[in-house]
Design a protein around this motif. Structure first.
Motif, short mmCIF file in Angstrom:
data_model
loop_
_atom_site.label_atom_id
_atom_site.label_comp_id
_atom_site.label_asym_id
_atom_site.label_seq_id
_atom_site.Cartn_x
_atom_site.Cartn_y
_atom_site.Cartn_z
N ASP A 22 0.59 -1.12 -0.09
CA ASP A 22 -0.18 0.15 -0.03
C ASP A 22 0.92 1.13 -0.11
OD1 ASP A 22 -2.39 -1.37 -0.17
OD2 ASP A 22 -3.17 -1.08 1.87
N ALA A 23 1.98 1.19 -1.24
CA ALA A 23 2.66 2.44 -1.09
C ALA A 23 1.97 3.47 -1.96
CB ALA A 23 4.33 1.85 -1.43
N LEU A 24 2.54 4.59 -1.95
CA LEU A 24 2.01 5.56 -2.83
C LEU A 24 2.33 5.23 -4.35
CD1 LEU A 24 0.52 8.45 -3.23
CD2 LEU A 24 2.81 9.56 -3.02
N GLY A 25 1.48 5.20 -5.45
CA GLY A 25 1.58 5.04 -6.49
C GLY A 25 0.78 5.58 -7.41
N GLY A 26 0.59 5.29 -8.78
CA GLY A 26 -0.48 5.73 -9.57
C GLY A 26 0.19 6.36 -10.85
N VAL A 44 -6.15 15.49 -12.30
CA VAL A 44 -7.63 15.04 -12.47
C VAL A 44 -7.53 13.56 -12.24
CG1 VAL A 44 -9.61 14.90 -13.94
CG2 VAL A 44 -8.36 16.86 -13.96
N GLY A 45 -8.08 13.09 -11.11
CA GLY A 45 -8.23 11.64 -10.76
C GLY A 45 -9.18 11.57 -9.64
N VAL A 46 -9.26 10.44 -9.17
CA VAL A 46 -10.02 10.06 -7.82
C VAL A 46 -9.44 9.14 -6.79
CG1 VAL A 46 -10.90 8.07 -9.14
CG2 VAL A 46 -12.42 9.18 -7.42
N ILE A 47 -9.63 9.39 -5.72
CA ILE A 47 -9.17 8.59 -4.58
C ILE A 47 -10.60 8.30 -3.54
CG2 ILE A 47 -6.69 9.25 -4.62
CD1 ILE A 47 -7.21 11.50 -2.40
N GLY A 48 -10.14 6.99 -2.95
CA GLY A 48 -11.23 6.83 -1.91
C GLY A 48 -11.02 7.41 -0.65
N ASP A 49 -11.86 7.16 0.26
CA ASP A 49 -11.86 7.81 1.71
C ASP A 49 -10.89 7.21 2.48
OD1 ASP A 49 -13.00 5.42 1.97
OD2 ASP A 49 -15.20 6.58 2.31
N ARG A 75 -12.84 2.44 -1.60
CA ARG A 75 -11.43 2.08 -1.48
C ARG A 75 -10.64 2.57 -2.71
NH1 ARG A 75 -8.94 -1.95 1.29
NH2 ARG A 75 -8.28 -2.91 -0.43
N THR A 76 -9.44 3.31 -2.49
CA THR A 76 -8.73 3.48 -3.59
C THR A 76 -8.05 2.40 -4.38
OG1 THR A 76 -7.82 5.38 -2.05
CG2 THR A 76 -6.49 4.84 -3.96
N PHE A 77 -7.87 2.88 -5.88
CA PHE A 77 -7.48 2.01 -6.85
C PHE A 77 -6.14 1.31 -6.31
CE2 PHE A 77 -4.49 1.10 -10.09
CZ PHE A 77 -5.37 0.43 -10.99
N ARG A 78 -6.12 0.08 -6.30
CA ARG A 78 -5.00 -0.62 -5.70
C ARG A 78 -4.35 -1.72 -7.01
NH1 ARG A 78 -7.24 0.61 -1.15
NH2 ARG A 78 -6.06 0.66 0.87
N TRP A 79 -3.05 -1.76 -6.99
CA TRP A 79 -2.32 -2.68 -7.97
C TRP A 79 -1.21 -3.39 -6.94
CZ3 TRP A 79 3.12 -2.72 -9.71
CH2 TRP A 79 3.21 -3.58 -10.73
N ARG A 80 -1.22 -4.64 -7.42
CA ARG A 80 -0.38 -5.56 -6.66
C ARG A 80 0.65 -6.25 -7.75
NH1 ARG A 80 0.66 -8.05 -1.60
NH2 ARG A 80 -1.04 -6.98 -0.96
N LEU A 97 -9.91 -1.97 -9.08
CA LEU A 97 -10.17 -0.44 -9.84
C LEU A 97 -10.95 0.20 -8.53
CD1 LEU A 97 -11.96 -1.30 -13.29
CD2 LEU A 97 -9.54 -0.40 -12.59
N ASN A 98 -11.65 -0.38 -7.78
CA ASN A 98 -12.47 0.30 -6.43
C ASN A 98 -13.21 1.54 -7.03
OD1 ASN A 98 -11.58 -1.82 -5.03
ND2 ASN A 98 -9.63 -0.92 -4.48
N VAL A 99 -12.72 2.66 -6.64
CA VAL A 99 -13.30 3.92 -6.96
C VAL A 99 -12.91 4.39 -8.51
CG1 VAL A 99 -13.27 4.85 -4.62
CG2 VAL A 99 -11.64 5.39 -6.03
N PHE A 100 -11.96 3.80 -8.98
CA PHE A 100 -11.43 4.26 -10.33
C PHE A 100 -12.77 3.76 -11.27
CE2 PHE A 100 -8.66 5.45 -13.50
CZ PHE A 100 -8.07 6.64 -12.77
N GLU A 101 -13.63 2.55 -10.74
CA GLU A 101 -14.41 2.07 -11.76
C GLU A 101 -15.53 2.94 -12.31
OE1 GLU A 101 -16.75 -2.26 -11.76
OE2 GLU A 101 -15.77 -1.45 -9.82
#
Lengths: 306, 306
Positions: A22-26, A44-49, A75-80, A97-101
């Protein structure tokens, strides 16, 4: 002013040199961190709470405008992902994708007036919808990937004629063009409408093809490469950041921008997440940009073949 | 004068663009065809009584000395390989050493006086035995491969302190040094005794590491690549050929030689076997060497970052 649309994410990455959860990325994050060393950036983008907002403080301090970064519940977009010793190839273990969906990019007045735009690797429909809103962009770069090339080909083909520089890797260029030779693939992508094609080659550097011109920059020679995540987006940030700073878009400027892209990307990969970009200074960037002279000094060589 | 020891072979190669059976091949052959455009070459090697000698006429016409090419009873060395669309990686289907199995290189007076030596990819014991006979070599390059690195490591380590430029690919450099980072691997190989390391990267070009200096040359941008067989040996031929022609061995000369290596190798891969090298002229080589200016013109770029 630069506009970037893309992900602000939390990445969990494993490489032979360590791991982070869960490190900063994107893409928008890496792009902004790189570009803001050179020019003002609007995100311009979106994050979760669940997103740790303090992680973005260093971007704010660097003058990145984050008003266009929506915060919604979820939840914020996550990549593993995982890298082996061949750091050129990431293995994606999980994408959420979470909130990115349901992300619907909204541009405020400031964003609409952006002069240079980076469309990070998102659905080409969204990329097109963003671009249609920008009033008078002088230079537009877009990234894409295998998933969109196969699943949203038609939309991507609509986007290409509005793109100045398409930034892809070798495999993506080949897939998009249906052509195994990279030079032919680049020419085919230009025929599809993109003005230039920039092919990112990881540890082998980058290749810019524009009409009949090709230009190569190697990756900066590094003895320490820890995590290649974000190298491509940092490259784009250095590339567009320099063009914005110089107000340039001719071929000479594009070449210089390729070298700047390689320069900033070389810092990114020296540490996990955005750790190296966080405190990176323009003075350090300038010094390494200058240091590119030695390994690429071809000019002096061509004087005389006896 | 250049001395090369290596294979003169018959190759059967399959690529996505066609196939050839029992076509002219071998490291000494590719090397000679490339180097002889620039300097006189003396070949040491062995062929069987099945070898079609007329195939070498073009080398003789180009001034290649073939007196050191022994002809013995038995079958010529044969290699069979296949490339997919990723032309960087050959899949070896069959290797028949044949007359090469009991090859004992013999150097005549002319060969003993050679100033520059290329030790093609053969048993490091043989490479060392050849080198020990050469009276006063000014520059020695050697190629090797994974098989020798694992099976004859000790002999290879004895050879390295006598080598000016070790020419290997990324994977071989990593294996020899036991180090995944290529820059660190090159530094480790220098510590083992090689003065410089030249890393051949196929379609990504070549990287020369010498002490603290690194120099990159991209592969020449080609729209047609048919068969990459022999690219590395042609590279070595262009590299040593230019150094012999210029009587140079300083870092500036080595850099120029890397570009010449990439130049001649770019012709090799445009056709099967030695087809493109057969009629290649120095004028064509000069023109492409000059054309390398554009895609590598970094010098002008570094003037001013505002």
């Amino acid at each position: 002013m630069l506009l970037v649309v893309g992900s602000v994410a939390l990445d969990s990455v494993e490489t032979p040199f360590g791991a982070r959860d869960d490190a900063l990325g994107g893409s928008a994050t890496y792009f902004s961190a790189a570009a803001s060393l050179l020019a003002p950036v609007h995100v311009v983008g979106v994050i979760g709470d669940d997103f740790p907002l303090a992680e973005l403080d260093f971007l704010r301090r660097r003058g990145v405008h984050l008003d266009g970064l929506e915060r919604v519940s979820g939840r914020t977009f996550r990549w593993r992902g995982r890298y082996g010793y061949d750091l050129n190839a990431a293995q994606t273990l999980d994408t959420q994708l979470n909130v990115f969906e349901h992300f619907e990019p909204r541009l405020d007045a400031r964003a609409l007036a952006a002069e240079r735009v980076f469309l990070g690797n998102i659905d080409p429909e969204l990329q097109l919808r963003v671009l249609e809103q920008v009033q008078r962009p002088r230079l537009v770069c877009a990234d894409t990937m295998n998933y969109w090339i196969s699943s949203k080909r038609e939309q991507l083909l609509k986007l290409l004629p509005r793109i100045d520089v398409l930034m892809v890797n070798d495999a993506e260029a080949r897939q998009l063009a249906g052509e195994s030779n990279v030079m032919k693939a680049a020419a085919a992508i230009e025929k599809m409408g993109a003005r230039s094609v920039c092919i990112k080659r990881g540890e082998y550097g980058a290749l810019l093809v524009s009409g009949s011109e090709a230009f190569f920059a190697p990756a900066f020679p590094l003895a320490t490469v820890v995590d290649p995540t974000g190298a491509g987006d940092s490259f784009a940030g250095g590339f567009l950041g320099l063009l914005d700073r110089m107000s340039g878009s001719d071929l000479a400027a594009l070449r210089q921008a390729v070298v700047m892209g390689c320069t900033i990307a070389s810092f990114t990969v020296e540490a996990f997440s955005l750790d190296r970009l966080r405190d990176l200074t323009l003075a350090e960037v300038r010094a390494r940009f200058e240091a590119f002279r030695t390994p690429t000094d071809h000019e002096a060589l061509h004087a005389s073949i006896p």
